[in-house]
Motif scaffolding. Structure first.
Motif, PDB file in Angstrom:
ATOM      1  N   THR A 109       0.966  -1.262   0.050  1.00 16.23           N
ATOM      2  CA  THR A 109      -0.063  -0.076   0.040  1.00 16.23           C
ATOM      3  C   THR A 109       0.786   1.191  -0.089  1.00 16.23           C
ATOM      4  O   THR A 109       2.141   1.019   0.046  1.00 16.23           O
ATOM      5  CB  THR A 109      -0.903   0.002   1.307  1.00 16.23           C
ATOM      6  N   LEU A 110       0.215   2.394  -0.308  1.00 14.20           N
ATOM      7  CA  LEU A 110       0.904   3.790  -0.199  1.00 14.20           C
ATOM      8  C   LEU A 110       1.593   3.908   1.273  1.00 14.20           C
ATOM      9  O   LEU A 110       2.606   4.590   1.452  1.00 14.20           O
ATOM     10  CB  LEU A 110       0.180   4.697  -0.466  1.00 14.20           C
ATOM     11  N   ASN A 111       0.975   3.471   2.291  1.00 15.92           N
ATOM     12  CA  ASN A 111       1.088   3.618   3.780  1.00 15.92           C
ATOM     13  C   ASN A 111       2.704   2.704   3.982  1.00 15.92           C
ATOM     14  O   ASN A 111       3.319   3.204   4.566  1.00 15.92           O
ATOM     15  CB  ASN A 111       0.001   3.123   4.632  1.00 15.92           C
ATOM     16  N   ASP A 112       2.396   1.320   3.477  1.00 16.96           N
ATOM     17  CA  ASP A 112       3.661   0.544   3.448  1.00 16.96           C
ATOM     18  C   ASP A 112       4.936   1.243   2.834  1.00 16.96           C
ATOM     19  O   ASP A 112       6.053   1.107   3.252  1.00 16.96           O
ATOM     20  CB  ASP A 112       3.517  -0.718   2.754  1.00 16.96           C
ATOM     21  N   LEU A 113       4.708   1.763   1.625  1.00 10.62           N
ATOM     22  CA  LEU A 113       5.738   2.646   0.807  1.00 10.62           C
ATOM     23  C   LEU A 113       6.428   3.628   1.845  1.00 10.62           C
ATOM     24  O   LEU A 113       7.437   3.699   1.641  1.00 10.62           O
ATOM     25  CB  LEU A 113       5.159   3.121  -0.521  1.00 10.62           C
ATOM     26  N   THR A 114       5.667   4.112   2.584  1.00 11.02           N
ATOM     27  CA  THR A 114       6.190   5.233   3.462  1.00 11.02           C
ATOM     28  C   THR A 114       6.794   4.865   4.553  1.00 11.02           C
ATOM     29  O   THR A 114       7.952   5.065   4.948  1.00 11.02           O
ATOM     30  CB  THR A 114       5.154   6.536   3.600  1.00 11.02           C
ATOM     31  N   GLU A 115       6.093   3.916   5.342  1.00  9.14           N
ATOM     32  CA  GLU A 115       6.159   3.585   6.607  1.00  9.14           C
ATOM     33  C   GLU A 115       7.634   2.626   6.597  1.00  9.14           C
ATOM     34  O   GLU A 115       8.459   2.391   7.469  1.00  9.14           O
ATOM     35  CB  GLU A 115       5.209   2.764   7.211  1.00  9.14           C
ATOM     36  N   LYS A 116       7.629   1.884   5.451  1.00  7.73           N
ATOM     37  CA  LYS A 116       8.802   0.739   5.374  1.00  7.73           C
ATOM     38  C   LYS A 116       9.868   1.463   4.375  1.00  7.73           C
ATOM     39  O   LYS A 116      10.750   0.820   4.395  1.00  7.73           O
ATOM     40  CB  LYS A 116       8.107  -0.418   4.567  1.00  7.73           C
ATOM     41  N   GLY A 117       9.853   2.529   4.140  1.00 11.61           N
ATOM     42  CA  GLY A 117      10.955   3.193   3.387  1.00 11.61           C
ATOM     43  C   GLY A 117      10.995   2.631   1.992  1.00 11.61           C
ATOM     44  O   GLY A 117      12.345   2.449   1.543  1.00 11.61           O
ATOM     45  N   LEU A 118      10.047   2.161   1.179  1.00  8.39           N
ATOM     46  CA  LEU A 118      10.106   1.526  -0.028  1.00  8.39           C
ATOM     47  C   LEU A 118      10.639   2.551  -1.218  1.00  8.39           C
ATOM     48  O   LEU A 118      10.516   1.928  -2.291  1.00  8.39           O
ATOM     49  CB  LEU A 118       9.129   0.471  -0.110  1.00  8.39           C
ATOM     50  N   GLY A 119      10.089   3.757  -0.833  1.00  8.83           N
ATOM     51  CA  GLY A 119      10.239   4.888  -1.864  1.00  8.83           C
ATOM     52  C   GLY A 119      11.712   5.515  -1.906  1.00  8.83           C
ATOM     53  O   GLY A 119      12.115   5.353  -0.806  1.00  8.83           O
ATOM     54  N   CYS A 120      11.865   6.039  -2.830  1.00 12.03           N
ATOM     55  CA  CYS A 120      13.053   6.963  -3.084  1.00 12.03           C
ATOM     56  C   CYS A 120      12.749   8.314  -3.971  1.00 12.03           C
ATOM     57  O   CYS A 120      13.879   8.917  -4.113  1.00 12.03           O
ATOM     58  CB  CYS A 120      14.347   5.943  -3.360  1.00 12.03           C
TER      59      CYS A 120
END
Length: 661
Positions: A245-256
């Motif tokens: 999810t977009l929350n996962d992307l932020t909370e788990k640091g999966l974006g750059c």
């Protein structure tokens, strides 16, 4: 990641349109450089392509308003993509059904490079790309300035893991591919190719978003532990179903990427700037709000009342609104087209496809798009597989004058004649084939994208009135991808073609090119030296699995021949495309481009609708926008190619700032 053997077209990777675009995707699913036509020595084997452009182009005037003082605002408001629902978005880079627009990936994440609308490379993660070993080794040197949102650096290991997982997902594993990937050092990855790459074409092809090694290494281990083909397929199935999810992307640091989603609601998605991004100081904006406005009239009202600061939709209304103005307009090399499924007995017949080409009124269609979308497109007068600009570059005026002209205006009498000459007759308002089968119940599929829907709503009733009875189907995004990638349950589809180079326009691995042929072709790579592959591939079947195209049909040698008489030649699409994408000779590119153009013109596997134009509007009293002039942005000389971007918002990469006071 894309390479010569791994270009996965928009018809197979839903999050790339294309994640490709092809781009294009969209298409979306590849917009790449021009082979053999730069000022470089075409025989030079070691070619370095870096992100440092020349200093010679200095047109335009410098806008210094954002260089000092306090910004008048730190927030920008935009309308989110129409059908996007943040709560349903799956941002797993390896799933084919994401419920996002393909370009959104490049806002939250990064790729080594990205091709602009002219086929020129935009350097992001990559600092430079070097072709060595006669063009068979590609060394990608990454910038050391990019980090994931948890602060860890983006490294060559991330690129390597991304590619290996893609190889398993698409090809059953790295050992089933003809190239290889190696980590050279922390920030350098090497792609070893089975044959040489044309330097001008290759440098724009590494544009898939990079996935985080630390998160996806467990999936790579599952693939490596899979004992057989069935086990690999099961891992792929599980991976495709894995939701991020977009929350996962932020909370788990999966974006750059530059912008992090921080607040999601039924009415808007709030993004905040990632302060450690290397472009964070390019813009004085801190937040942007993506307003979820699905209805066009509500979007127009939001524009009128000043709630939106920028956009590329509702251009007509923007042009008549004194709050905003068009700040950037440019032509692209993309063509939206009608692709036809030859599993339908009627569409498998050339006269039927030609009748549709004659029936289309390109002038009428572009007027409708101008009225509904505010975009002024250029009409097409014939079918050749290239945009007008590229057709002139690679074909020339004399050659194009010999092609069959299907006309910018509708020619229903010619449409009727080609059908009658083929044994068709009209009964009860419906055309009937020579065997008594009616041309009815055609399934006309279009993705739920604004202009594509406009085209479908224009063409469907036109075909119906002519006697080709059809039903226009506009499913949800996920519904479209299922029919497009899995079931192939359609007779016609609105798709796209990237024609920035003949190697893309006539690609054989995607319907975003000529057709998806590579999956039934076994290409034998020459042994020993790194040289252009001129071998003829072996075919496992004579027709493509998708759209049922014949892969080695005969067609006339004489350009402009309507029938099947005279001296014939055989189409070798995979072989010819390999030559185009590997040769260092511009003359050789032209030679085979003309063959493809003539085949497209004679066979009509697809019909291009228009040459695409992109336009952006914004509140220029409040914000500084890129206009295409070299000096209109503090970092413009570094990223001048980004001013011609047709795949994402300028906001995504730091090109928009608030004015200062």
């Amino acid at each position: 990641m894309v390479n010569d053997n791994h270009v996965t077209g928009g018809d197979t990777d839903g999050n790339r349109v294309t994640r490709r675009q092809w781009l294009a995707l969209g298409g979306g699913a590849a917009l790449t450089g021009l082979a053999g036509c730069s000022g470089d020595n075409p025989n030079e084997t070691d070619v370095t392509m870096s992100s440092k452009p020349d200093e010679t182009d200095t047109t335009g005037e410098t806008d210094t308003e954002q260089s000092g003082g306090s910004p008048v605002t730190t927030t920008l408001n935009m309308r989110a993509p129409v059908s996007w629902q943040p709560s349903k978005s799956n941002v797993n880079p390896f799933t084919d059904t994401k419920n996002t627009e393909y370009w959104m990936d490049y806002m939250w994440s990064e790729s080594p490079v990205y091709p602009n609308a002219r086929g020129e490379p935009i350097y992001w993660l990559a600092d430079e790309i070097n072709l060595k070993g006669g063009g068979c080794e590609v060394h990608i040197k990454l910038s050391e300035d990019y980090t994931w949102w948890d602060g860890t650096p983006v490294t060559a290991k991330d690129v390597h893991t991304t590619q290996l997982i893609s190889d398993y997902k698409n090809y059953m594993g790295p050992d089933q591919t003809e190239d290889s990937w190696e980590v050279v050092d922390k920030y350098t990855v090497k792609n070893v190719l089975p044959g040489p790459a044309n330097p001008s074409l290759k440098k724009s092809q590494y544009y898939s978003v990079v996935a985080k090694h630390d998160y996806f290494k467990s999936w790579l281990e599952k693939y490596e532990d899979a004992s057989n083909e069935s086990a690999v397929k099961q891992v792929t199935k599980n991976l495709q179903e894995h939701r991020i999810t977009l929350n996962d992307l932020t909370e788990k640091g999966l974006g750059c990427g530059l912008w992090k989603p921080t607040q999601l609601s039924p009415t808007k998605a709030v993004h905040e700037k990632y302060q450690d991004h290397p472009r964070a100081d390019w813009t004085n904006l801190e937040t942007f709000n993506w307003h979820l406005i699905s209805e066009k009239q509500k979007a127009i009202q939001a524009l009128k009342t000043g709630k939106l600061d920028m956009g590329d939709k509702t251009v007509t209304q923007a042009q008549s609104n004194d709050r905003v103005s068009i700040f950037n307009r440019f032509g692209t090399s993309s063509i939206v087209k009608l692709a036809m499924n030859w599993n339908n007995e009627h569409l498998a017949r050339r006269p039927v496809r030609r009748a549709i080409a004659y029936l289309l009124d390109h002038d009428e269609l572009v007027k409708i798009i101008k009225t509904t979308q505010g975009l002024k497109y250029k009409s097409r007068s014939t079918v050749n597989g290239l945009s007008s600009k590229q057709a002139q570059k690679w074909g020339g005026k004399s050659f194009q004058n010999k092609l069959i002209g299907y006309g910018r205006k509708s020619q229903p009498e010619k449409a009727k004649k080609v059908l009658q000459d083929a044994g068709y007759s009209k009964k009860g308002g419906v055309w009937v084939g020579p065997n008594g089968s009616k041309v009815n119940d055609l399934t006309y599929l279009t993705p739920p994208w604004n202009i594509y829907e406009t085209i479908g709503n224009y063409l469907s009733p036109k075909l119906d009135k002519f006697g080709f009875k059809n039903k226009l189907i506009i499913p949800s995004s996920s519904g479209f991808w299922k029919r497009w990638t899995d079931t192939h349950d359609f007779d016609m589809v609105n798709w796209f073609s990237n024609t920035s180079h003949p190697g893309n326009a006539f690609a054989t691995n995607s319907v975003a090119g000529l057709g998806k042929y590579n999956e039934v072709a076994t290409v034998k790579q020459p042994k020993g030296k790194c040289k252009v592959n001129r071998t003829t591939p072996e075919l496992s079947q004579p027709r493509s699995k998708k759209l049922n195209h014949p892969i080695r049909p005969k067609f006339p040698k004489k350009v402009g021949t309507m029938g099947t008489g005279g001296e014939q030649q055989t189409l070798y699409p995979v072989k010819w495309n390999d030559i185009i994408t590997q040769t260092q000779s511009a003359d050789e590119v032209k030679k085979y481009a003309k063959k493809f153009m003539w085949y497209m013109n004679w066979q009509v596997p697809h019909i291009g609708f228009y040459d695409e134009t992109r336009a952006y509007w914004g509140n220029t009293d409040k914000f500084n926008f890129p206009t295409g002039k070299v000096d209109d942005h503090p970092n413009a000389k570094e990223t001048k190619s980004e001013h011609f971007t047709n795949a994402m918002e300028f906001l995504s990469k730091g090109h928009i700032s608030a004015k200062t006071k």
